[in-house]
Scaffold this motif. Structure first.
Motif, short mmCIF file in Angstrom:
data_model
loop_
_atom_site.label_atom_id
_atom_site.label_comp_id
_atom_site.label_asym_id
_atom_site.label_seq_id
_atom_site.Cartn_x
_atom_site.Cartn_y
_atom_site.Cartn_z
N TRP A 52 84.72 10.69 93.59
CA TRP A 52 84.42 12.09 93.85
C TRP A 52 84.65 12.92 92.58
N LYS A 53 83.95 14.03 92.50
CA LYS A 53 84.15 14.99 91.42
C LYS A 53 85.00 16.13 91.97
N ILE A 54 86.08 16.46 91.27
CA ILE A 54 86.93 17.58 91.70
C ILE A 54 86.30 18.87 91.18
N LEU A 55 85.94 19.74 92.09
CA LEU A 55 85.32 21.02 91.74
C LEU A 55 86.37 22.09 91.48
N SER A 56 87.47 22.03 92.24
CA SER A 56 88.58 22.97 92.03
C SER A 56 89.85 22.41 92.66
N SER A 57 90.98 22.86 92.13
CA SER A 57 92.29 22.49 92.66
C SER A 57 93.16 23.73 92.71
N ASP A 66 92.34 20.39 97.04
CA ASP A 66 91.18 20.14 96.20
C ASP A 66 89.89 20.46 96.95
N ARG A 67 88.91 20.86 96.20
CA ARG A 67 87.54 20.98 96.69
C ARG A 67 86.76 19.95 95.88
N ASP A 78 85.97 19.90 101.55
CA ASP A 78 86.84 21.05 101.32
C ASP A 78 87.49 21.45 102.64
N PRO A 79 88.77 21.39 102.76
CA PRO A 79 89.74 21.03 101.74
C PRO A 79 90.09 19.54 101.79
N TYR A 80 90.63 19.03 100.70
CA TYR A 80 91.25 17.70 100.66
C TYR A 80 92.64 17.91 100.07
#
Length: 180
Positions: free
Chosen positions: A3-8, A22-23, A33-35
């Motif tokens: 997966w690619k992390i878009l935001s944390s 994480d998103r 979203d969310p993880y």
């Protein structure tokens, strides 16, 4: 599949409990979203055997399960510390024992669906009591010595509740059996 992390976003930042939200984006484009991820330091534990074939165990209260349990020694690795140095330090601090032989027997990710750390496992032998315990402020640890065969029986009877410690013991007993 990665997966690619878009935001944390950090929810909690503590040396022993850091949690983030994480998103993420999966390879197929689906957004997750969310993880939630709990960040923990890497840890170590060991099946520790004395010179006279006794296993060094610890008994301590574990607040999250509200029980006093029997475990093997272990703990978190300090920043930039090698796993073998960490287990030697933890053994000395928790038990007052020093060991002459360290054998690495593996590592496990306890719950990679939520936790980001690994635990390194050791089989250590030749233990001698050389000092008193040097416990952290929140530790109250009783050292228990039991015969190797008794500990194996207890393990097979599911008498150790700490999953990572039980796993370490299984690997260490396998290594002991291979070395016979």
């Amino acid at each position: 599949m990665n997966w690619k992390i878009l935001s944390s976003e950090y929810i909690s930042k503590h040396s022993y409990f850091t949690a983030r939200r994480d998103r993420c984006e999966r390879p197929d484009g689906q957004i997750v979203d969310p993880y939630f991820v709990v960040e923990l330091p890497i840890s170590v534990c060991a099946l520790a055997i004395t010179e006279d074939n006794q296993v060094v165990l610890t008994r301590q209260y574990r607040h999250p399960i509200d029980e006093t349990v029997l475990e093997i020694p272990g703990g978190f690795i300090d920043k930039n510390e090698e796993p073998q140095k960490a287990i030697a330090r933890e053994l000395l601090e928790e038990t007052g024992y020093e060991f002459s032989s360290y054998e690495y027997v593996g590592k496990i990710a306890a719950n990679p669906g939520v936790l980001d750390n690994y635990t390194h496992f050791f089989l250590v032998k030749g233990g001698k009591k050389i000092t008193s315990q040097k416990l952290d402020a929140n530790e109250d640890i009783e050292v228990i010595l039991l015969p190797l065969d008794e500990v194996r029986r207890m393990l097979l009877q599911n008498e150790f509740v700490q999953a990572l410690h039980a796993c370490c013991m299984f690997y260490a007993f396998q290594k002991l059996d291979e070395n016979k």
